[in-house]
Design a protein around this motif. Structure first.
Motif, PDB file in Angstrom:
ATOM      1  N   UNK A  43      40.446  46.864  54.378  1.00 31.58           N
ATOM      2  CA  UNK A  43      40.968  46.738  53.024  1.00 31.58           C
ATOM      3  C   UNK A  43      40.602  45.360  52.496  1.00 31.58           C
ATOM      4  N   UNK A  44      39.563  45.312  51.678  1.00 28.42           N
ATOM      5  CA  UNK A  44      39.178  44.038  51.071  1.00 28.42           C
ATOM      6  C   UNK A  44      40.158  43.642  49.972  1.00 28.42           C
ATOM      7  N   UNK A  45      40.785  44.646  49.344  1.00 31.53           N
ATOM      8  CA  UNK A  45      41.820  44.397  48.348  1.00 31.53           C
ATOM      9  C   UNK A  45      42.840  45.518  48.449  1.00 31.53           C
ATOM     10  N   UNK A  46      44.087  45.146  48.677  1.00 34.24           N
ATOM     11  CA  UNK A  46      45.145  46.134  48.902  1.00 34.24           C
ATOM     12  C   UNK A  46      46.210  46.019  47.814  1.00 34.24           C
ATOM     13  N   UNK A  47      46.731  47.179  47.392  1.00 29.52           N
ATOM     14  CA  UNK A  47      47.869  47.214  46.490  1.00 29.52           C
ATOM     15  C   UNK A  47      49.124  47.070  47.341  1.00 29.52           C
ATOM     16  N   UNK A  48      49.701  45.866  47.330  1.00 30.51           N
ATOM     17  CA  UNK A  48      50.861  45.573  48.178  1.00 30.51           C
ATOM     18  C   UNK A  48      52.088  45.385  47.282  1.00 30.51           C
ATOM     19  N   UNK A  49      52.863  46.465  47.168  1.00 32.61           N
ATOM     20  CA  UNK A  49      54.061  46.398  46.339  1.00 32.61           C
ATOM     21  C   UNK A  49      53.763  46.131  44.880  1.00 32.61           C
ATOM     22  N   UNK A  50      52.622  46.622  44.422  1.00 26.37           N
ATOM     23  CA  UNK A  50      52.260  46.445  43.023  1.00 26.37           C
ATOM     24  C   UNK A  50      51.465  45.189  42.737  1.00 26.37           C
ATOM     25  N   UNK A  51      51.266  44.342  43.737  1.00 25.55           N
ATOM     26  CA  UNK A  51      50.495  43.116  43.552  1.00 25.55           C
ATOM     27  C   UNK A  51      49.213  43.190  44.384  1.00 25.55           C
ATOM     28  N   UNK A  52      48.141  42.526  43.926  1.00 23.06           N
ATOM     29  CA  UNK A  52      46.888  42.537  44.700  1.00 23.06           C
ATOM     30  C   UNK A  52      46.975  41.606  45.906  1.00 23.06           C
ATOM     31  N   UNK A  53      46.501  42.099  47.031  1.00 24.21           N
ATOM     32  CA  UNK A  53      46.492  41.297  48.267  1.00 24.21           C
ATOM     33  C   UNK A  53      45.097  41.402  48.874  1.00 24.21           C
ATOM     34  N   UNK A  54      44.408  40.288  48.958  1.00 29.92           N
ATOM     35  CA  UNK A  54      43.046  40.300  49.484  1.00 29.92           C
ATOM     36  C   UNK A  54      43.054  40.271  51.003  1.00 29.92           C
ATOM     37  N   UNK A  55      41.996  40.869  51.579  1.00 26.25           N
ATOM     38  CA  UNK A  55      41.845  40.915  53.022  1.00 26.25           C
ATOM     39  C   UNK A  55      40.399  40.691  53.397  1.00 26.25           C
ATOM     40  N   UNK A 110      37.529  49.019  51.453  1.00 27.37           N
ATOM     41  CA  UNK A 110      38.280  49.663  50.381  1.00 27.37           C
ATOM     42  C   UNK A 110      38.761  48.609  49.396  1.00 27.37           C
ATOM     43  N   UNK A 111      38.692  48.967  48.118  1.00 28.91           N
ATOM     44  CA  UNK A 111      39.186  48.094  47.050  1.00 28.91           C
ATOM     45  C   UNK A 111      40.212  48.894  46.259  1.00 28.91           C
ATOM     46  N   UNK A 112      41.510  48.576  46.473  1.00 27.36           N
ATOM     47  CA  UNK A 112      42.576  49.294  45.779  1.00 27.36           C
ATOM     48  C   UNK A 112      42.660  48.884  44.314  1.00 27.36           C
ATOM     49  N   UNK A 113      43.278  49.763  43.516  1.00 20.72           N
ATOM     50  CA  UNK A 113      43.561  49.477  42.119  1.00 20.72           C
ATOM     51  C   UNK A 113      45.067  49.549  41.878  1.00 20.72           C
ATOM     52  N   UNK A 114      45.551  48.915  40.811  1.00 13.98           N
ATOM     53  CA  UNK A 114      46.977  49.032  40.473  1.00 13.98           C
ATOM     54  C   UNK A 114      47.305  50.451  40.042  1.00 13.98           C
ATOM     55  N   UNK A 115      48.597  50.791  40.101  1.00 16.59           N
ATOM     56  CA  UNK A 115      49.002  52.150  39.749  1.00 16.59           C
ATOM     57  C   UNK A 115      48.678  52.477  38.290  1.00 16.59           C
ATOM     58  N   UNK A 116      48.975  51.562  37.378  1.00 11.21           N
ATOM     59  CA  UNK A 116      48.766  51.817  35.944  1.00 11.21           C
ATOM     60  C   UNK A 116      48.520  50.481  35.251  1.00 11.21           C
ATOM     61  N   UNK A 117      47.253  50.075  35.161  1.00 10.65           N
ATOM     62  CA  UNK A 117      46.926  48.776  34.593  1.00 10.65           C
ATOM     63  C   UNK A 117      47.276  48.703  33.111  1.00 10.65           C
ATOM     64  N   UNK A 118      47.195  49.829  32.393  1.00  9.52           N
ATOM     65  CA  UNK A 118      47.505  49.799  30.963  1.00  9.52           C
ATOM     66  C   UNK A 118      48.979  49.506  30.727  1.00  9.52           C
ATOM     67  N   UNK A 119      49.869  50.125  31.519  1.00 13.20           N
ATOM     68  CA  UNK A 119      51.297  49.824  31.407  1.00 13.20           C
ATOM     69  C   UNK A 119      51.575  48.391  31.850  1.00 13.20           C
ATOM     70  N   UNK A 148      43.122  41.754  37.434  1.00 14.42           N
ATOM     71  CA  UNK A 148      41.786  41.593  36.856  1.00 14.42           C
ATOM     72  C   UNK A 148      40.956  40.625  37.687  1.00 14.42           C
ATOM     73  N   UNK A 149      41.525  39.479  38.022  1.00 15.45           N
ATOM     74  CA  UNK A 149      40.778  38.462  38.760  1.00 15.45           C
ATOM     75  C   UNK A 149      40.489  38.912  40.190  1.00 15.45           C
ATOM     76  N   UNK A 150      41.438  39.614  40.802  1.00 10.38           N
ATOM     77  CA  UNK A 150      41.244  40.069  42.179  1.00 10.38           C
ATOM     78  C   UNK A 150      40.131  41.111  42.262  1.00 10.38           C
ATOM     79  N   UNK A 151      40.119  42.062  41.336  1.00 15.61           N
ATOM     80  CA  UNK A 151      39.067  43.083  41.340  1.00 15.61           C
ATOM     81  C   UNK A 151      37.728  42.452  40.967  1.00 15.61           C
ATOM     82  N   UNK A 152      37.746  41.528  40.016  1.00 19.21           N
ATOM     83  CA  UNK A 152      36.514  40.832  39.634  1.00 19.21           C
ATOM     84  C   UNK A 152      35.917  40.110  40.835  1.00 19.21           C
ATOM     85  N   UNK A 153      36.751  39.384  41.570  1.00 25.87           N
ATOM     86  CA  UNK A 153      36.265  38.620  42.722  1.00 25.87           C
ATOM     87  C   UNK A 153      35.807  39.544  43.854  1.00 25.87           C
ATOM     88  N   UNK A 154      36.606  40.597  44.137  1.00 24.74           N
ATOM     89  CA  UNK A 154      36.323  41.438  45.301  1.00 24.74           C
ATOM     90  C   UNK A 154      35.220  42.458  45.009  1.00 24.74           C
TER      91      UNK A 154
END
Length: 260
Positions: A182-194, A202-211, A224-230
């Protein structure tokens, strides 16, 4: 139930209706839609793709595309908007595919927000398209109901029209994931890099970025920054997105060069 009627648009009143539809979908004033009727008129007159989806005579979706690079092989799909959850977007893309093939084209490209899970699933799983390049803040900050003032990072995605038309099976991206990191994990709604040094990550996404953009701008920016970087970093290194797992994670394969 029969699907929507898809047809090319040619009259100014049709373009004006499509422009108003785009304004409603993107939550913008009708005086500043994502694409104006005049631009659609010019693109259509020059031989590009402008089409609408109709249900009981009412416009419920529209798509605009123009010829791109490499010349004579590529159609670039600029915008597609439709009512969600009724197969309208898929019907428009399949119509666009047939239109491109009839003109001897071999691929369709477009950009999409890599943080929106439903779009990633639609593009990668339903259509079989593949991201090729991460584009940072491609349109700048966008003040509309979908982007919420966030920077407009996009991934350039290509759809190979020479590939089989069958949709991918739900388990496609699950093959070989036991050893994935998991290079990026959705950990309790927050991005956690690995770690991102495995052959498949795997690169996780948030449940609902628009909300999240409406409710917690700080958390949305962190994603945004975590997905951009990873994801952006992996693509820049030459890694390939090969699927989308469980409707929430990009599956990225690192080539021997990018994994070294």
């Amino acid at each position: 139930m029969n699907g929507p009627e898809i047809r090319e648009l040619h009259a100014m009143e049709e373009f004006a209706t499509a422009s108003r539809l785009y304004a409603r979908i993107w939550g913008r004033d009708t005086t500043s839609p994502p694409v104006s009727a005049e631009v659609m008129r010019a693109l259509s007159h020059a031989g590009n793709y402008v089409a609408g989806a109709y249900e009981d005579g009412r416009l419920i979706g529209a798509s605009v595309a123009f010829f791109g690079d490499p010349i004579a092989t590529t159609l670039h799909s600029h915008i597609t908007g439709a009512a969600m959850g009724r197969g309208i977007g898929l019907a428009l893309k399949l119509h666009q595919r047939q239109w491109a093939l009839a003109r001897g084209l071999k691929r369709i490209t477009w950009t999409y927000d890599p943080l929106i899970r439903r779009n990633a699933h639609f593009n990668l799983v339903k259509l079989g398209a593949r991201p090729e390049e991460y584009l940072t803040s491609f349109y700048g900050a966008m003040e509309d109901a979908i982007n919420g003032g966030d920077e407009s990072d996009r991934v350039l995605t290509a759809w190979d029209l020479t590939a089989p038309t069958e949709t991918l099976t739900p388990g496609y991206a699950s093959v070989g994931l036991a050893a994935a990191a998991h290079a990026l994990r959705n950990h309790g709604g927050r991005p956690e890099t690995g770690p991102a040094d495995a052959a498949t990550v795997l690169v996780d996404l948030p449940d609902d970025i628009e909300a999240l953009r409406r409710q917690d701008a700080g958390a949305a920016r962190a994603w945004r920054l975590a997905v951009r970087h990873t994801l952006g970093g992996l693509l820049a290194e030459g890694a390939r997105v090969i699927g989308f797992h469980d409707r929430r994670s990009y599956v990225v394969h690192r080539t021997p060069t990018s994994a070294a």
